[in-house]
Design a protein around this motif. Structure first.
Motif, PDB file in Angstrom:
ATOM      1  N   ARG A  93      -4.221  -6.473  -0.494  1.00 45.94           N
ATOM      2  CA  ARG A  93      -3.417  -6.845  -1.655  1.00 45.94           C
ATOM      3  C   ARG A  93      -3.499  -5.765  -2.734  1.00 45.94           C
ATOM      4  O   ARG A  93      -2.476  -5.350  -3.305  1.00 45.94           O
ATOM      5  N   LEU A  94      -4.699  -5.300  -3.021  1.00 44.27           N
ATOM      6  CA  LEU A  94      -4.865  -4.294  -4.061  1.00 44.27           C
ATOM      7  C   LEU A  94      -4.221  -2.974  -3.667  1.00 44.27           C
ATOM      8  O   LEU A  94      -3.674  -2.253  -4.518  1.00 44.27           O
ATOM      9  N   THR A  95      -4.274  -2.643  -2.387  1.00 43.10           N
ATOM     10  CA  THR A  95      -3.641  -1.410  -1.921  1.00 43.10           C
ATOM     11  C   THR A  95      -2.132  -1.469  -2.136  1.00 43.10           C
ATOM     12  O   THR A  95      -1.518  -0.502  -2.627  1.00 43.10           O
ATOM     13  N   ARG A  96      -1.525  -2.578  -1.801  1.00 45.72           N
ATOM     14  CA  ARG A  96      -0.075  -2.729  -2.011  1.00 45.72           C
ATOM     15  C   ARG A  96       0.270  -2.675  -3.499  1.00 45.72           C
ATOM     16  O   ARG A  96       1.290  -2.089  -3.889  1.00 45.72           O
ATOM     17  N   SER A 109      -7.287  -2.417 -12.388  1.00 38.70           N
ATOM     18  CA  SER A 109      -8.515  -2.558 -13.171  1.00 38.70           C
ATOM     19  C   SER A 109      -9.745  -2.121 -12.383  1.00 38.70           C
ATOM     20  O   SER A 109     -10.745  -1.708 -12.971  1.00 38.70           O
ATOM     21  N   ASP A 110      -9.667  -2.200 -11.066  1.00 38.57           N
ATOM     22  CA  ASP A 110     -10.784  -1.767 -10.228  1.00 38.57           C
ATOM     23  C   ASP A 110     -10.811  -0.237 -10.207  1.00 38.57           C
ATOM     24  O   ASP A 110      -9.820   0.408  -9.844  1.00 38.57           O
ATOM     25  N   PRO A 111     -11.915   0.396 -10.603  1.00 34.23           N
ATOM     26  CA  PRO A 111     -11.950   1.863 -10.697  1.00 34.23           C
ATOM     27  C   PRO A 111     -11.631   2.574  -9.385  1.00 34.23           C
ATOM     28  O   PRO A 111     -10.954   3.609  -9.393  1.00 34.23           O
ATOM     29  N   ALA A 112     -12.110   2.040  -8.259  1.00 31.20           N
ATOM     30  CA  ALA A 112     -11.846   2.697  -6.983  1.00 31.20           C
ATOM     31  C   ALA A 112     -10.353   2.685  -6.670  1.00 31.20           C
ATOM     32  O   ALA A 112      -9.806   3.666  -6.148  1.00 31.20           O
ATOM     33  N   PHE A 113      -9.681   1.595  -6.973  1.00 31.13           N
ATOM     34  CA  PHE A 113      -8.253   1.517  -6.717  1.00 31.13           C
ATOM     35  C   PHE A 113      -7.449   2.293  -7.750  1.00 31.13           C
ATOM     36  O   PHE A 113      -6.365   2.793  -7.439  1.00 31.13           O
ATOM     37  N   ALA A 114      -7.946   2.400  -8.971  1.00 34.65           N
ATOM     38  CA  ALA A 114      -7.291   3.254  -9.957  1.00 34.65           C
ATOM     39  C   ALA A 114      -7.325   4.706  -9.491  1.00 34.65           C
ATOM     40  O   ALA A 114      -6.335   5.448  -9.605  1.00 34.65           O
ATOM     41  N   ALA A 115      -8.459   5.114  -8.946  1.00 39.17           N
ATOM     42  CA  ALA A 115      -8.587   6.476  -8.415  1.00 39.17           C
ATOM     43  C   ALA A 115      -7.654   6.675  -7.232  1.00 39.17           C
ATOM     44  O   ALA A 115      -6.952   7.691  -7.126  1.00 39.17           O
ATOM     45  N   PHE A 173     -19.078  -1.894  -7.911  1.00 35.26           N
ATOM     46  CA  PHE A 173     -17.677  -1.928  -8.322  1.00 35.26           C
ATOM     47  C   PHE A 173     -17.072  -3.315  -8.224  1.00 35.26           C
ATOM     48  O   PHE A 173     -16.272  -3.709  -9.038  1.00 35.26           O
ATOM     49  N   ALA A 174     -17.402  -4.097  -7.175  1.00 36.06           N
ATOM     50  CA  ALA A 174     -16.737  -5.383  -6.966  1.00 36.06           C
ATOM     51  C   ALA A 174     -17.295  -6.432  -7.905  1.00 36.06           C
ATOM     52  O   ALA A 174     -18.459  -6.403  -8.278  1.00 36.06           O
TER      53      ALA A 174
END
Length: 308
Positions: A75-78, A87-93, A56-57
Motif C-alpha cells: 500500500r505504501l509503495t503504491r 510520513s515513513d522516512p524509508a518510503f519518503a526516501a 522506523f515502523a
C-alpha cells in the motif's frame, strides 16, 4: 532529503551489507545518495517482514500480522508512486529516488513479492524456481540500482539483473544452515533428491559433506551470471562501474570461500577480510577502466530471463 535520514541510510548500509558498503563508497556523491536511499527502503521492507524494523515502523505495524505488514508495504509503495506525502522516512526516501530515476512501479512491487514468497513459505522444485525467487529479492534490485546509475538500455539492464541473481545464489550458498534454522529452504528439491537429502534433514550436521556439494553447485550456477555482469560494466559511468566491479568481486569471493571451506563452510559466516576487500577494490579499478574500451558482449544464451 534531510541529513538525519541520509545518516541513517549510511548506517543502515554499513550494518546491513558490509560487502556492498565497501563498494558504495566509490560512487559519486549524488549516485551514492540515491543508492543509499534505495538500499534503505529495501532493507526496511525486509526488516518489517522479519519484525526487525530498526526503529522506523510504528508499534501498530510491529504488532500486525506478517500478512498485514506485507499488505502495508504494498500500500505504501503504491502511495509513493502516486506522489502522496510519505510520513515513513524509508518510503519518503524511496519516493524521492523512484520518481527521480523513473524506477517502474512494477519493479518495486516485484521486490516486495519476494518477501511475499517467504511469507507463503514457497518451496522450490527446480533451479529455475530458485532463480525466480532470486529475481524478486535481488535481481530486481539490480534493475532498480542500474536505473539510479542512468542505465536504460534493456541489454545492460539484463546484465544488472544477472548480477543480482549471482549475488543471491551466493547468499543462499553461504546461508543454507542459517536459513534452515529459520524454517526456510531455497535449494531446489531436485538437487536435494539427487544428493539423497530431504527438506527435513539437509542441514543436519551429519549431512554437511553432501550439503557442501549442493553449495558448490549453487556457486557454479552463479558463475555465468557473474560473467554477464562483468560484460555489462561498460554501460555504467566510470565510478559506478568501479563500485559495481568491486561489489561483484567481493561477493564472488564469498562463494569461492564457501566452496573452499567444504563441509565446514557453515561453522562460521563466510566473508572477505578488510585486506582482501582492499585488494579486490584495486583490481576492480582495472576492470572498470578496461570496460571503457571493451567490445560489447551479448548475454550468454541459456541464462534465466527476467520478466519483461
Amino acid at each position: 532529503m534531510n541529513q538525519p535520514l541520509l545518516n541513517h541510510a549510511t548506517q543502515t548500509m554499513a550494518a546491513g551489507s558490509k560487502s556492498f558498503n565497501t563498494a558504495a563508497k566509490l560512487f559519486d556523491a549524488e549516485t551514492r545518495r540515491s543508492v543509499l536511499m534505495l538500499y534503505t527502503w529495501c532493507r526496511h521492507c525486509d526488516d518489517v517482514i522479519d519484525d526487525q524494523t530498526l526503529g522506523f515502523a510504528s508499534g501498530a505495524v510491529a504488532e500486525a500480522s506478517i500478512e498485514q505488514r506485507l499488505a502495508e508495504l504494498q500500500r505504501l509503495t503504491r502511495r509513493a508512486y502516486r506522489g502522496e506525502r510519505m510520513s515513513d522516512p524509508a518510503f519518503a526516501a524511496f519516493q524521492e529516488v523512484a520518481l527521480a530515476h523513473a524506477i517502474p512501479e512494477r519493479q518495486a512491487l516485484d521486490h516486495i513479492e519476494g518477501f511475499a514468497m517467504d511469507v507463503r513459505g514457497e518451496r522450490y522444485e527446480t533451479i529455475e524456481d530458485t532463480l525466480r525467487y532470486c529475481y524478486h529479492v535481488a535481481g530486481v534490485v539490480g534493475l532498480m540500482m542500474a536505473r539510479v546509475m542512468g542505465v536504460r538500455d534493456e541489454a545492460a539492464l539484463d546484465q544488472a539483473c544477472d548480477l543480482g541473481l549471482a549475488f543471491q545464489l551466493t547468499n543462499i550458498a553461504r546461508d543454507i544452515v542459517e536459513d534452515a534454522r529459520n524454517g526456510r529452504c531455497y535449494l531446489p528439491a531436485r538437487w536435494l533428491h539427487d544428493a539423497g537429502l530431504t527438506q527435513q534433514n539437509f542441514a543436519a550436521p551429519e549431512n554437511r559433506q553432501r550439503l557442501a556439494l549442493i553449495a558448490r553447485r549453487l556457486v557454479e550456477e552463479a558463475e555465468p551470471y557473474y560473467r554477464s555482469a562483468k560484460a555489462g560494466l561498460g554501460a555504467l559511468p566510470l565510478r559506478s562501474a568501479w563500485a559495481i566491479a568491486t561489489a561483484r568481486s567481493v561477493y564472488r569471493e564469498i562463494g569461492v570461500n564457501v566452496v573452499k571451506a567444504g563441509p565446514r563452510a557453515w561453522d562460521r559466516r563466510q566473508g572477505t577480510s578488510k585486506t582482501r576487500k582492499l585488494t579486490l577494490l584495486i583490481s576492480a579499478a582495472g576492470l572498470a577502466l578496461g570496460s571503457r574500451s571493451a567490445r560489447q558482449v551479448s548475454r550468454p544464451a541459456g541464462l534465466w530471463r527476467r520478466p519483461l
